[in-house]
Design a protein around this motif. Structure first.
Motif: not given
Length: 496
Positions: A224, A272, A415
Protein backbone atom coordinates in the motif's frame (compact mmCIF):
# COMPACT_ATOMS: atom_id res chain seq x y z
CA UNK A 1 -42.80 -35.73 -13.89
CA UNK A 2 -39.68 -36.00 -11.75
CA UNK A 3 -37.86 -32.81 -10.86
CA UNK A 4 -34.60 -34.65 -11.55
CA UNK A 5 -35.19 -34.16 -15.27
CA UNK A 6 -35.76 -30.41 -14.99
CA UNK A 7 -33.29 -27.97 -16.43
CA UNK A 8 -32.13 -24.58 -15.13
CA UNK A 9 -31.79 -21.54 -17.41
CA UNK A 10 -29.87 -18.34 -16.61
CA UNK A 11 -30.95 -15.47 -18.85
CA UNK A 12 -28.73 -12.34 -18.86
CA UNK A 13 -26.09 -14.61 -17.34
CA UNK A 14 -23.21 -12.12 -17.45
CA UNK A 15 -20.00 -13.44 -15.97
CA UNK A 16 -21.87 -15.99 -13.88
CA UNK A 17 -22.89 -14.52 -10.50
CA UNK A 18 -26.38 -16.03 -10.40
CA UNK A 19 -25.16 -19.23 -12.06
CA UNK A 20 -22.50 -19.62 -9.37
CA UNK A 21 -24.99 -19.22 -6.54
CA UNK A 22 -27.38 -21.66 -8.21
CA UNK A 23 -24.54 -24.15 -8.70
CA UNK A 24 -23.56 -23.92 -5.03
CA UNK A 25 -27.18 -24.67 -4.11
CA UNK A 26 -27.93 -27.52 -6.54
CA UNK A 27 -24.47 -29.02 -6.88
CA UNK A 28 -24.19 -28.70 -10.67
CA UNK A 29 -23.88 -26.05 -13.35
CA UNK A 30 -26.93 -24.42 -14.87
CA UNK A 31 -27.99 -26.11 -18.10
CA UNK A 32 -28.34 -23.01 -20.27
CA UNK A 33 -26.77 -19.54 -20.03
CA UNK A 34 -27.76 -16.68 -22.34
CA UNK A 35 -26.00 -13.34 -22.79
CA UNK A 36 -25.32 -11.04 -25.73
CA UNK A 37 -21.80 -10.04 -24.61
CA UNK A 38 -19.03 -12.36 -25.93
CA UNK A 39 -16.68 -11.34 -23.10
CA UNK A 40 -19.29 -12.17 -20.46
CA UNK A 41 -20.04 -15.53 -22.06
CA UNK A 42 -16.30 -16.28 -22.27
CA UNK A 43 -15.92 -15.71 -18.51
CA UNK A 44 -19.04 -17.81 -17.90
CA UNK A 45 -17.63 -20.61 -20.05
CA UNK A 46 -14.36 -20.57 -18.11
CA UNK A 47 -16.19 -21.16 -14.84
CA UNK A 48 -19.16 -23.22 -16.06
CA UNK A 49 -17.82 -25.40 -18.90
CA UNK A 50 -20.68 -27.92 -18.64
CA UNK A 51 -23.28 -25.24 -19.43
CA UNK A 52 -24.78 -24.82 -22.91
CA UNK A 53 -24.02 -21.22 -23.85
CA UNK A 54 -25.95 -18.89 -26.15
CA UNK A 55 -24.07 -15.70 -27.07
CA UNK A 56 -27.13 -13.97 -28.45
CA UNK A 57 -29.71 -11.33 -27.71
CA UNK A 58 -32.22 -12.94 -25.33
CA UNK A 59 -35.01 -12.20 -27.82
CA UNK A 60 -33.21 -14.23 -30.49
CA UNK A 61 -33.27 -17.43 -28.41
CA UNK A 62 -36.37 -19.58 -28.93
CA UNK A 63 -37.29 -21.03 -25.51
CA UNK A 64 -38.82 -24.14 -27.12
CA UNK A 65 -35.69 -24.93 -29.12
CA UNK A 66 -33.40 -24.22 -26.16
CA UNK A 67 -35.40 -26.40 -23.78
CA UNK A 68 -35.67 -29.13 -26.44
CA UNK A 69 -38.64 -30.77 -24.76
CA UNK A 70 -37.09 -30.76 -21.30
CA UNK A 71 -39.13 -29.26 -18.44
CA UNK A 72 -37.70 -26.04 -17.00
CA UNK A 73 -37.48 -26.13 -13.23
CA UNK A 74 -36.00 -22.63 -12.84
CA UNK A 75 -35.63 -19.70 -15.21
CA UNK A 76 -33.52 -16.89 -13.77
CA UNK A 77 -33.65 -13.37 -15.24
CA UNK A 78 -31.32 -10.43 -14.48
CA UNK A 79 -32.22 -7.86 -17.17
CA UNK A 80 -30.11 -4.72 -17.58
CA UNK A 81 -30.80 -2.46 -14.61
CA UNK A 82 -29.02 0.74 -15.68
CA UNK A 83 -32.17 2.26 -17.17
CA UNK A 84 -34.07 1.77 -13.92
CA UNK A 85 -31.35 2.69 -11.43
CA UNK A 86 -31.43 6.09 -9.73
CA UNK A 87 -27.65 6.13 -10.24
CA UNK A 88 -28.34 6.97 -13.88
CA UNK A 89 -29.47 10.41 -12.78
CA UNK A 90 -31.18 12.55 -15.38
CA UNK A 91 -29.68 10.87 -18.44
CA UNK A 92 -32.22 9.70 -21.05
CA UNK A 93 -33.44 6.14 -20.60
CA UNK A 94 -33.87 3.55 -23.34
CA UNK A 95 -37.35 2.05 -23.33
CA UNK A 96 -36.10 -0.98 -25.28
CA UNK A 97 -33.56 -1.79 -22.57
CA UNK A 98 -36.17 -1.09 -19.88
CA UNK A 99 -38.40 -3.58 -21.70
CA UNK A 100 -35.95 -6.49 -21.61
CA UNK A 101 -37.77 -8.02 -18.64
CA UNK A 102 -40.69 -8.87 -20.94
CA UNK A 103 -38.65 -11.83 -22.18
CA UNK A 104 -39.64 -13.58 -18.95
CA UNK A 105 -43.24 -13.52 -20.13
CA UNK A 106 -42.16 -15.19 -23.37
CA UNK A 107 -40.58 -18.05 -21.42
CA UNK A 108 -43.63 -18.25 -19.15
CA UNK A 109 -45.99 -18.51 -22.11
CA UNK A 110 -43.96 -21.02 -24.13
CA UNK A 111 -42.08 -23.48 -21.88
CA UNK A 112 -43.77 -22.58 -18.57
CA UNK A 113 -40.87 -22.77 -16.07
CA UNK A 114 -41.99 -24.14 -12.74
CA UNK A 115 -40.26 -21.24 -10.94
CA UNK A 116 -39.18 -17.86 -12.31
CA UNK A 117 -36.85 -15.55 -10.37
CA UNK A 118 -36.14 -12.02 -11.61
CA UNK A 119 -33.45 -9.76 -10.12
CA UNK A 120 -33.07 -6.01 -10.59
CA UNK A 121 -32.58 -2.72 -8.76
CA UNK A 122 -35.23 -1.62 -6.29
CA UNK A 123 -36.53 1.01 -8.74
CA UNK A 124 -37.81 -1.80 -10.95
CA UNK A 125 -41.16 -1.46 -9.15
CA UNK A 126 -41.52 2.02 -10.68
CA UNK A 127 -41.32 0.66 -14.26
CA UNK A 128 -43.67 2.74 -16.37
CA UNK A 129 -44.04 4.54 -19.71
CA UNK A 130 -41.28 6.83 -21.00
CA UNK A 131 -41.95 10.35 -22.30
CA UNK A 132 -39.20 12.35 -24.05
CA UNK A 133 -36.50 10.04 -22.77
CA UNK A 134 -37.61 10.15 -19.13
CA UNK A 135 -40.01 7.99 -17.07
CA UNK A 136 -43.45 9.54 -16.85
CA UNK A 137 -43.73 10.58 -13.15
CA UNK A 138 -47.51 10.26 -13.33
CA UNK A 139 -47.43 6.62 -14.40
CA UNK A 140 -44.85 5.08 -12.10
CA UNK A 141 -45.39 1.35 -11.70
CA UNK A 142 -47.95 1.02 -14.49
CA UNK A 143 -45.80 -1.22 -16.69
CA UNK A 144 -44.63 -3.18 -13.66
CA UNK A 145 -48.23 -3.96 -12.74
CA UNK A 146 -48.88 -5.07 -16.32
CA UNK A 147 -45.85 -7.34 -16.12
CA UNK A 148 -47.15 -8.96 -12.91
CA UNK A 149 -50.62 -9.36 -14.41
CA UNK A 150 -49.12 -11.06 -17.48
CA UNK A 151 -47.39 -13.62 -15.26
CA UNK A 152 -50.60 -14.23 -13.33
CA UNK A 153 -52.51 -14.81 -16.56
CA UNK A 154 -50.01 -17.58 -17.34
CA UNK A 155 -50.96 -19.32 -14.11
CA UNK A 156 -48.23 -17.97 -11.83
CA UNK A 157 -48.44 -16.82 -8.27
CA UNK A 158 -46.21 -13.74 -7.91
CA UNK A 159 -44.48 -12.02 -5.02
CA UNK A 160 -41.54 -9.63 -4.69
CA UNK A 161 -39.22 -8.29 -2.05
CA UNK A 162 -35.98 -6.35 -1.57
CA UNK A 163 -33.07 -8.24 -0.02
CA UNK A 164 -29.58 -7.24 1.14
CA UNK A 165 -26.60 -9.40 0.26
CA UNK A 166 -24.98 -8.87 3.67
CA UNK A 167 -27.90 -10.69 5.31
CA UNK A 168 -26.98 -13.86 3.40
CA UNK A 169 -23.23 -14.00 3.90
CA UNK A 170 -21.81 -11.63 1.28
CA UNK A 171 -19.60 -8.84 2.70
CA UNK A 172 -21.49 -6.14 0.78
CA UNK A 173 -24.65 -4.24 1.68
CA UNK A 174 -25.84 -4.45 -1.95
CA UNK A 175 -29.64 -4.27 -2.01
CA UNK A 176 -31.60 -5.83 -4.85
CA UNK A 177 -35.22 -6.34 -5.88
CA UNK A 178 -36.34 -9.94 -6.43
CA UNK A 179 -39.55 -11.17 -7.99
CA UNK A 180 -40.52 -14.82 -7.65
CA UNK A 181 -43.25 -16.45 -9.74
CA UNK A 182 -44.24 -20.10 -9.50
CA UNK A 183 -46.98 -22.23 -11.02
CA UNK A 184 -46.62 -25.51 -9.11
CA UNK A 185 -49.06 -24.64 -6.29
CA UNK A 186 -46.21 -24.52 -3.78
CA UNK A 187 -45.74 -21.41 -1.63
CA UNK A 188 -43.24 -18.71 -2.49
CA UNK A 189 -40.64 -18.73 0.26
CA UNK A 190 -38.32 -15.87 1.15
CA UNK A 191 -35.03 -17.05 2.62
CA UNK A 192 -34.40 -16.21 6.24
CA UNK A 193 -31.30 -14.10 6.88
CA UNK A 194 -28.25 -15.99 8.05
CA UNK A 195 -26.27 -12.89 9.11
CA UNK A 196 -27.11 -9.66 10.90
CA UNK A 197 -25.93 -6.51 12.62
CA UNK A 198 -23.30 -7.46 15.23
CA UNK A 199 -25.14 -5.26 17.74
CA UNK A 200 -28.50 -6.98 17.22
CA UNK A 201 -30.02 -9.39 19.72
CA UNK A 202 -30.15 -12.09 17.03
CA UNK A 203 -26.38 -11.97 16.65
CA UNK A 204 -25.64 -11.59 20.34
CA UNK A 205 -27.79 -14.64 21.06
CA UNK A 206 -26.03 -16.49 18.21
CA UNK A 207 -29.24 -16.99 16.23
CA UNK A 208 -27.50 -15.18 13.38
CA UNK A 209 -23.88 -14.81 12.37
CA UNK A 210 -22.46 -11.27 12.32
CA UNK A 211 -22.26 -9.53 8.96
CA UNK A 212 -19.06 -10.23 7.10
CA UNK A 213 -16.96 -7.10 6.79
CA UNK A 214 -14.92 -5.16 4.25
CA UNK A 215 -11.80 -5.98 6.25
CA UNK A 216 -12.25 -9.67 5.50
CA UNK A 217 -11.84 -9.29 1.75
CA UNK A 218 -8.69 -7.16 1.81
CA UNK A 219 -5.36 -8.75 0.91
CA UNK A 220 -3.34 -7.21 3.72
CA UNK A 221 -0.11 -8.58 2.30
CA UNK A 222 -0.40 -6.40 -0.82
CA UNK A 223 1.77 -3.25 -0.79
CA UNK A 224 0.00 0.00 0.00
CA UNK A 225 2.38 2.72 -1.26
CA UNK A 226 2.87 5.96 0.62
CA UNK A 227 0.94 8.89 -0.75
CA UNK A 228 4.05 11.03 -0.21
CA UNK A 229 6.46 8.89 -2.27
CA UNK A 230 4.57 8.90 -5.55
CA UNK A 231 6.34 10.01 -8.73
CA UNK A 232 3.11 11.72 -9.80
CA UNK A 233 1.31 13.48 -6.94
CA UNK A 234 -2.26 12.48 -6.27
CA UNK A 235 -5.00 14.78 -7.49
CA UNK A 236 -6.06 17.48 -5.08
CA UNK A 237 -9.58 16.04 -4.70
CA UNK A 238 -8.11 12.64 -3.91
CA UNK A 239 -5.88 14.16 -1.23
CA UNK A 240 -8.85 15.96 0.26
CA UNK A 241 -10.81 12.69 0.40
CA UNK A 242 -7.91 11.04 2.19
CA UNK A 243 -7.58 13.93 4.63
CA UNK A 244 -11.27 13.89 5.46
CA UNK A 245 -11.27 10.12 5.77
CA UNK A 246 -8.26 10.16 8.11
CA UNK A 247 -10.03 12.74 10.23
CA UNK A 248 -13.38 10.91 10.31
CA UNK A 249 -12.41 7.25 10.39
CA UNK A 250 -9.07 7.35 12.22
CA UNK A 251 -8.53 10.49 14.31
CA UNK A 252 -12.12 11.13 15.44
CA UNK A 253 -13.00 7.44 15.64
CA UNK A 254 -12.92 6.22 19.26
CA UNK A 255 -12.24 2.68 18.02
CA UNK A 256 -10.36 2.85 14.69
CA UNK A 257 -9.98 -0.31 12.67
CA UNK A 258 -6.64 -1.98 13.37
CA UNK A 259 -5.22 -4.01 10.50
CA UNK A 260 -5.04 -7.72 11.41
CA UNK A 261 -1.51 -8.32 12.61
CA UNK A 262 -1.04 -4.56 12.62
CA UNK A 263 0.49 -4.57 16.08
CA UNK A 264 4.16 -4.49 15.36
CA UNK A 265 3.98 -5.43 11.72
CA UNK A 266 4.66 -1.94 10.41
CA UNK A 267 5.97 1.25 11.87
CA UNK A 268 7.02 3.02 8.70
CA UNK A 269 6.47 2.58 5.03
CA UNK A 270 9.34 2.63 2.57
CA UNK A 271 8.48 2.74 -1.14
CA UNK A 272 5.54 0.39 -0.75
CA UNK A 273 7.41 -2.27 1.25
CA UNK A 274 6.42 -2.93 4.81
CA UNK A 275 9.23 -3.29 7.35
CA UNK A 276 9.29 -4.91 10.72
CA UNK A 277 11.58 -2.29 12.20
CA UNK A 278 10.03 1.03 13.03
CA UNK A 279 11.51 4.47 12.74
CA UNK A 280 11.14 7.88 14.27
CA UNK A 281 11.94 10.47 11.68
CA UNK A 282 15.68 10.53 12.09
CA UNK A 283 16.70 7.49 14.10
CA UNK A 284 15.82 3.81 13.77
CA UNK A 285 13.32 2.54 16.30
CA UNK A 286 14.25 -0.68 18.06
CA UNK A 287 12.90 -3.88 16.58
CA UNK A 288 9.13 -4.00 16.85
CA UNK A 289 7.67 -7.29 18.05
CA UNK A 290 4.13 -8.51 18.45
CA UNK A 291 4.29 -7.73 22.16
CA UNK A 292 6.11 -4.43 21.85
CA UNK A 293 3.10 -2.48 20.59
CA UNK A 294 5.12 0.46 19.28
CA UNK A 295 3.46 0.40 15.86
CA UNK A 296 -0.08 0.19 14.59
CA UNK A 297 -1.65 0.23 11.16
CA UNK A 298 -5.19 1.54 10.89
CA UNK A 299 -7.28 1.55 7.72
CA UNK A 300 -10.49 2.65 6.04
CA UNK A 301 -12.01 2.60 2.55
CA UNK A 302 -12.24 5.79 0.52
CA UNK A 303 -14.92 6.05 -2.16
CA UNK A 304 -14.39 7.84 -5.46
CA UNK A 305 -17.65 9.52 -6.36
CA UNK A 306 -18.59 13.07 -7.22
CA UNK A 307 -18.96 14.95 -3.96
CA UNK A 308 -21.95 17.23 -3.60
CA UNK A 309 -20.80 19.05 -0.49
CA UNK A 310 -17.47 20.88 -0.10
CA UNK A 311 -16.52 18.89 2.99
CA UNK A 312 -18.32 15.63 2.29
CA UNK A 313 -16.56 12.41 3.23
CA UNK A 314 -17.30 9.35 1.12
CA UNK A 315 -15.94 6.22 2.67
CA UNK A 316 -16.44 3.63 5.35
CA UNK A 317 -14.77 1.75 8.13
CA UNK A 318 -13.46 -1.76 7.59
CA UNK A 319 -15.65 -3.46 10.19
CA UNK A 320 -18.87 -3.13 8.16
CA UNK A 321 -19.94 -4.73 4.86
CA UNK A 322 -18.62 -2.94 1.79
CA UNK A 323 -20.99 -0.61 -0.02
CA UNK A 324 -22.51 -1.53 -3.39
CA UNK A 325 -19.82 -2.32 -5.97
CA UNK A 326 -20.31 -0.49 -9.31
CA UNK A 327 -18.86 -1.35 -12.71
CA UNK A 328 -15.88 1.01 -12.26
CA UNK A 329 -13.42 0.67 -9.41
CA UNK A 330 -14.47 3.29 -6.88
CA UNK A 331 -12.80 1.94 -3.77
CA UNK A 332 -9.36 2.72 -2.39
CA UNK A 333 -7.75 1.26 0.70
CA UNK A 334 -6.17 3.93 2.89
CA UNK A 335 -3.78 2.86 5.63
CA UNK A 336 -2.57 5.10 8.43
CA UNK A 337 0.74 4.08 10.00
CA UNK A 338 1.10 5.00 13.64
CA UNK A 339 3.90 5.08 16.18
CA UNK A 340 3.35 5.15 19.90
CA UNK A 341 4.12 8.58 21.27
CA UNK A 342 7.10 8.80 23.61
CA UNK A 343 7.44 12.20 25.22
CA UNK A 344 5.67 13.78 22.24
CA UNK A 345 8.99 14.12 20.43
CA UNK A 346 8.27 12.56 17.04
CA UNK A 347 9.12 15.25 14.52
CA UNK A 348 8.49 18.23 16.77
CA UNK A 349 7.32 18.94 20.29
CA UNK A 350 3.77 20.08 20.42
CA UNK A 351 4.77 23.35 22.08
CA UNK A 352 7.25 24.34 19.32
CA UNK A 353 6.84 25.53 15.70
CA UNK A 354 6.38 22.78 13.16
CA UNK A 355 9.53 21.61 11.38
CA UNK A 356 10.12 22.87 7.86
CA UNK A 357 7.57 21.46 5.43
CA UNK A 358 9.28 20.23 2.24
CA UNK A 359 7.68 19.66 -1.12
CA UNK A 360 8.74 16.06 -1.60
CA UNK A 361 10.25 14.77 1.60
CA UNK A 362 8.41 11.99 3.42
CA UNK A 363 8.70 13.35 6.94
CA UNK A 364 6.43 13.74 9.87
CA UNK A 365 6.17 17.49 9.48
CA UNK A 366 4.67 17.08 6.02
CA UNK A 367 2.22 14.40 7.09
CA UNK A 368 1.08 16.38 10.06
CA UNK A 369 0.70 19.60 8.11
CA UNK A 370 -1.23 17.71 5.46
CA UNK A 371 -3.65 16.44 8.07
CA UNK A 372 -4.00 19.70 9.94
CA UNK A 373 -4.35 22.31 7.30
CA UNK A 374 -4.92 20.92 3.88
CA UNK A 375 -4.11 23.01 0.79
CA UNK A 376 -5.11 26.40 2.10
CA UNK A 377 -8.59 25.43 3.19
CA UNK A 378 -9.21 28.49 5.34
CA UNK A 379 -12.42 27.25 6.88
CA UNK A 380 -10.77 24.52 8.91
CA UNK A 381 -7.13 24.93 8.04
CA UNK A 382 -4.21 27.11 7.08
CA UNK A 383 -1.72 27.59 4.29
CA UNK A 384 1.40 25.46 4.38
CA UNK A 385 3.75 28.41 3.90
CA UNK A 386 2.65 29.98 7.18
CA UNK A 387 3.69 29.12 10.75
CA UNK A 388 1.63 26.33 12.23
CA UNK A 389 -1.37 27.50 14.17
CA UNK A 390 -1.42 26.95 17.91
CA UNK A 391 -1.67 23.30 18.78
CA UNK A 392 -3.35 22.39 22.04
CA UNK A 393 -2.99 19.14 23.92
CA UNK A 394 -6.61 18.14 23.36
CA UNK A 395 -7.29 19.39 19.86
CA UNK A 396 -4.52 18.33 17.51
CA UNK A 397 -4.57 16.57 14.19
CA UNK A 398 -2.32 13.58 13.69
CA UNK A 399 -2.90 12.23 17.19
CA UNK A 400 -4.75 8.93 17.34
CA UNK A 401 -5.79 7.45 20.67
CA UNK A 402 -6.29 3.68 20.56
CA UNK A 403 -7.57 2.06 23.75
CA UNK A 404 -6.16 4.88 25.84
CA UNK A 405 -2.72 4.89 24.19
CA UNK A 406 -1.63 7.86 22.07
CA UNK A 407 -0.13 7.28 18.63
CA UNK A 408 1.20 9.76 16.09
CA UNK A 409 0.59 9.34 12.35
CA UNK A 410 3.91 8.93 10.53
CA UNK A 411 2.78 7.83 7.07
CA UNK A 412 -0.33 7.27 4.96
CA UNK A 413 -0.67 4.65 2.25
CA UNK A 414 -3.26 4.23 -0.48
CA UNK A 415 -4.06 1.75 -3.22
CA UNK A 416 -7.11 0.88 -5.27
CA UNK A 417 -8.81 -2.39 -4.41
CA UNK A 418 -7.87 -5.27 -6.68
CA UNK A 419 -10.53 -7.06 -8.78
CA UNK A 420 -10.06 -10.24 -6.74
CA UNK A 421 -10.95 -8.30 -3.59
CA UNK A 422 -14.05 -6.83 -5.23
CA UNK A 423 -15.23 -10.26 -6.42
CA UNK A 424 -14.73 -11.55 -2.87
CA UNK A 425 -16.86 -8.66 -1.61
CA UNK A 426 -19.66 -9.78 -3.93
CA UNK A 427 -19.50 -13.25 -2.39
CA UNK A 428 -17.76 -15.13 -5.20
CA UNK A 429 -15.67 -18.17 -4.21
CA UNK A 430 -11.91 -17.61 -4.12
CA UNK A 431 -11.29 -20.01 -7.01
CA UNK A 432 -13.58 -18.18 -9.44
CA UNK A 433 -11.69 -17.41 -12.65
CA UNK A 434 -11.76 -13.66 -13.34
CA UNK A 435 -8.55 -12.77 -15.18
CA UNK A 436 -8.67 -15.08 -18.21
CA UNK A 437 -11.54 -16.43 -20.30
CA UNK A 438 -12.22 -19.89 -21.64
CA UNK A 439 -10.19 -19.14 -24.77
CA UNK A 440 -7.10 -18.03 -22.85
CA UNK A 441 -7.66 -14.31 -23.45
CA UNK A 442 -6.65 -12.19 -20.47
CA UNK A 443 -8.99 -9.56 -19.07
CA UNK A 444 -7.78 -6.09 -18.12
CA UNK A 445 -8.41 -4.99 -14.55
CA UNK A 446 -11.08 -2.56 -15.74
CA UNK A 447 -12.88 -5.36 -17.58
CA UNK A 448 -12.73 -7.56 -14.49
CA UNK A 449 -14.18 -4.79 -12.32
CA UNK A 450 -16.95 -4.09 -14.85
CA UNK A 451 -17.92 -7.76 -14.85
CA UNK A 452 -17.92 -7.74 -11.05
CA UNK A 453 -20.09 -4.64 -10.77
CA UNK A 454 -22.69 -6.15 -13.09
CA UNK A 455 -22.74 -9.47 -11.25
CA UNK A 456 -25.45 -10.88 -9.02
CA UNK A 457 -23.86 -11.70 -5.64
CA UNK A 458 -23.91 -15.53 -5.61
CA UNK A 459 -25.24 -15.76 -2.01
CA UNK A 460 -28.50 -14.19 -3.23
CA UNK A 461 -29.11 -16.92 -5.79
CA UNK A 462 -27.98 -19.66 -3.43
CA UNK A 463 -30.37 -18.54 -0.69
CA UNK A 464 -33.35 -18.09 -3.02
CA UNK A 465 -32.90 -21.48 -4.70
CA UNK A 466 -32.39 -23.25 -1.38
CA UNK A 467 -35.62 -21.71 -0.09
CA UNK A 468 -37.82 -22.28 -3.14
CA UNK A 469 -36.35 -25.35 -4.84
CA UNK A 470 -35.03 -27.52 -1.99
CA UNK A 471 -35.88 -30.65 -3.98
CA UNK A 472 -33.19 -29.67 -6.50
CA UNK A 473 -30.55 -28.80 -3.92
CA UNK A 474 -27.66 -30.83 -2.60
CA UNK A 475 -28.07 -32.57 0.73
CA UNK A 476 -30.05 -35.36 2.29
CA UNK A 477 -33.35 -34.22 0.80
CA UNK A 478 -31.93 -34.37 -2.72
CA UNK A 479 -30.36 -37.78 -2.12
CA UNK A 480 -33.71 -39.08 -0.87
CA UNK A 481 -35.46 -37.69 -3.94
CA UNK A 482 -32.91 -39.36 -6.20
CA UNK A 483 -33.33 -42.72 -4.49
CA UNK A 484 -37.09 -42.47 -4.74
CA UNK A 485 -36.84 -41.68 -8.44
CA UNK A 486 -34.44 -44.55 -9.07
CA UNK A 487 -36.77 -46.96 -7.31
CA UNK A 488 -39.78 -45.68 -9.24
CA UNK A 489 -38.20 -45.42 -12.67
CA UNK A 490 -35.37 -47.93 -12.37
CA UNK A 491 -33.41 -46.21 -15.11
CA UNK A 492 -31.96 -42.73 -14.50
CA UNK A 493 -28.40 -42.82 -13.20
CA UNK A 494 -27.60 -39.63 -11.35
CA UNK A 495 -24.31 -38.98 -9.60
CA UNK A 496 -23.74 -36.49 -6.80
Amino acid sequence: MSTLQEIIVDNFAGGGGASTGIEIAVGRSVDIAINHDPAAIAMHRANHPETEHYCENVWEVDPRKAAAGRPVGLAWFSPDCKHFSKAKGGKPVNKNIRGLAWVAIRWAATVKPRVIILENVEEFKTWGPVIDGQPDPNQKGRTFNSFVNALERQGYKVDWKELRACDYGAPTIRKRFFLIARRDSRPITWPKPTHGDPNSEEVKSKRLKPWRTAGEIIDWSAPCPSIFDRQKPLAENTMRRIARGIQKFIIDNPDPYIVPGGLGFLAKHYGGNYTGAGSSLDDPLHTVTMTDHNALVTAFLAQYYTETAPHETRGQTMDTPIMTIPTANRYALVTSHLLKMKGQEYGASLDKPLHTVTAGGNNFGEVRAFLMKYYGNEENGQRLNEPLHTVTTKDRFGLVTVHGVDYQIVDIGMRMLEPRELFAAQGFPSNYIIDVDADGKRYSKSAQVARCGNAVPPPFAQALVNANLPELCVGSGRRLAIERYRQAEGQLQFSI
